[in-house]
Design an enzyme around this catalytic site. Structure first.
Site, PDB file in Angstrom:
ATOM      1  N   GLY A  73      39.808  51.964  29.147  1.00  0.00           N
ATOM      2  CA  GLY A  73      39.294  52.802  30.222  1.00  0.00           C
ATOM      3  C   GLY A  73      39.658  52.348  31.610  1.00  0.00           C
ATOM      4  O   GLY A  73      40.843  52.254  31.949  1.00  0.00           O
ATOM      5  N   GLY A 133      47.614  51.139  26.908  1.00  0.00           N
ATOM      6  CA  GLY A 133      48.831  51.300  27.682  1.00  0.00           C
ATOM      7  C   GLY A 133      48.824  50.371  28.882  1.00  0.00           C
ATOM      8  O   GLY A 133      47.831  49.707  29.193  1.00  0.00           O
ATOM      9  N   SER A 139      41.922  50.043  38.340  1.00  0.00           N
ATOM     10  CA  SER A 139      42.997  50.277  37.378  1.00  0.00           C
ATOM     11  C   SER A 139      42.514  51.127  36.214  1.00  0.00           C
ATOM     12  O   SER A 139      41.331  51.145  35.888  1.00  0.00           O
ATOM     13  CB  SER A 139      43.525  48.937  36.838  1.00  0.00           C
ATOM     14  OG  SER A 139      43.985  48.111  37.890  1.00  0.00           O
ATOM     15  N   GLY A 199      43.670  51.974  32.109  1.00  0.00           N
ATOM     16  CA  GLY A 199      44.521  51.674  30.955  1.00  0.00           C
ATOM     17  C   GLY A 199      43.823  52.145  29.701  1.00  0.00           C
ATOM     18  O   GLY A 199      42.685  51.760  29.444  1.00  0.00           O
ATOM     19  N   ILE A 206      50.069  43.885  32.335  1.00  0.00           N
ATOM     20  CA  ILE A 206      49.092  42.800  32.387  1.00  0.00           C
ATOM     21  C   ILE A 206      48.073  43.047  33.498  1.00  0.00           C
ATOM     22  O   ILE A 206      48.411  43.561  34.575  1.00  0.00           O
ATOM     23  CB  ILE A 206      49.795  41.435  32.591  1.00  0.00           C
ATOM     24  CG1 ILE A 206      48.809  40.280  32.399  1.00  0.00           C
ATOM     25  CG2 ILE A 206      50.492  41.366  33.953  1.00  0.00           C
ATOM     26  CD1 ILE A 206      49.494  38.911  32.317  1.00  0.00           C
ATOM     27  N   TYR A 243      43.848  41.567  34.982  1.00  0.00           N
ATOM     28  CA  TYR A 243      42.799  40.539  34.919  1.00  0.00           C
ATOM     29  C   TYR A 243      41.439  41.217  34.972  1.00  0.00           C
ATOM     30  O   TYR A 243      41.232  42.194  35.697  1.00  0.00           O
ATOM     31  CB  TYR A 243      42.939  39.580  36.107  1.00  0.00           C
ATOM     32  CG  TYR A 243      41.782  38.617  36.249  1.00  0.00           C
ATOM     33  CD1 TYR A 243      41.629  37.541  35.380  1.00  0.00           C
ATOM     34  CD2 TYR A 243      40.833  38.782  37.263  1.00  0.00           C
ATOM     35  CE1 TYR A 243      40.559  36.660  35.500  1.00  0.00           C
ATOM     36  CE2 TYR A 243      39.767  37.908  37.394  1.00  0.00           C
ATOM     37  CZ  TYR A 243      39.640  36.854  36.505  1.00  0.00           C
ATOM     38  OH  TYR A 243      38.586  35.981  36.628  1.00  0.00           O
ATOM     39  N   CYS A 285      49.496  44.867  36.683  1.00  0.00           N
ATOM     40  CA  CYS A 285      49.992  46.116  36.093  1.00  0.00           C
ATOM     41  C   CYS A 285      51.513  46.166  36.048  1.00  0.00           C
ATOM     42  O   CYS A 285      52.117  47.242  35.976  1.00  0.00           O
ATOM     43  CB  CYS A 285      49.448  47.330  36.847  1.00  0.00           C
ATOM     44  SG  CYS A 285      47.644  47.358  36.964  1.00  0.00           S
TER      45      CYS A 285
END
Length: 226
Positions: free
Chosen positions: A155, A76, A142, A144, A79, A81, A173
């Site tokens: 994760g 989910g 972050s 995801g 974008i 890095y 994000c």
């Protein structure tokens, strides 16, 4: 049943992604328990299911010149890095067997990062703008994930001591006007991944209420090669 924690060190993103997919299949087949992969990656941008090039502020030719690939994946989010100096944790965990609702699981991943930040004397919080953790209005970590038949993978990524420049080439994000930060920036000290993650097994054990056992990296990767 406990959690197996494998320290992969610096590892290619696609290689680790392939490993995650194998571990998901093994978890679904009942051949393996829940496995958490701890790693860091050479520079790479990843685009999640909601991701699009609208939030990539430079050309793919520019990225190629920098030697940074752009990889589309099934997690989910938008974008982001990954680069050396970022602590990345990929739990391959059966949420159904753990009786763990998705929202509670995401909250747990955020809690892992909050505690790691606190270990480094950095005050961090959650923010309704986006999943992850924040410090001083800047994004520090972050989350995801993807879920396949009840088994979660992908994760969290916690910025420890990495170059933040590549984040300026995207809307991280999918958020416009958001700045990124790191534990090194917040502490004004040269924080290593080893320092940032020294209490990670303890935090995992407390947050997920299960014992954590270290898994040999070689045995896991040897099976992948076979």
């Amino acid at each position: 049943m406990g959690i197996g924690l494998c320290r992969l060190g610096l590892a290619d993103y696609r290689t680790v992604h392939d490993l995650q997919l194998r571990l998901v299949a093994e978890r679904l087949a009942g051949e393996r328990g829940d496995t958490f992969l701890l790693t860091e990656h050479p520079g790479v941008f990843t685009l999640g299911r909601r991701g699009g090039r609208a939030h990539l502020m430079v050309s793919e030719e520019f990225l190629a010149g920098q030697g940074i690939p752009l990889v589309h994946i099934e997690r989910g989010g938008d974008i982001t890095y990954h680069g050396p100096g970022q602590l990345v944790l990929y739990p391959i965990i059966d949420l159904r067997r753990a009786s763990l609702p998705l929202t509670e699981y995401v909250h747990g991943l955020e809690e892992v990062m909050l505690r790691l930040a606190r270990d480094c004397r950095v005050a961090a919080v959650r923010d309704p703008r986006n999943h992850g953790i924040w410090s001083g209005g800047r994004k520090l970590g972050s989350v995801g994930i993807a879920v396949r038949h009840g088994v979660a993978f992908h994760g969290l990524a916690l910025n420890v001591n990495l170059s933040l420049l590549p984040f300026s080439w995207i809307n991280p994000c999918g958020l416009c006007g958001v700045q990124m930060t790191s534990l090194a920036v917040e502490t004004k000290a040269d924080v290593s991944l080893e320092q940032a993650g020294r209490f990670l097994p303890d935090h995992l054990q407390e947050i997920f209420s299960r014992p954590v056992t270290e898994i040999d990296r070689g045995s896991l990767l040897c099976r992948e090669a076979a």
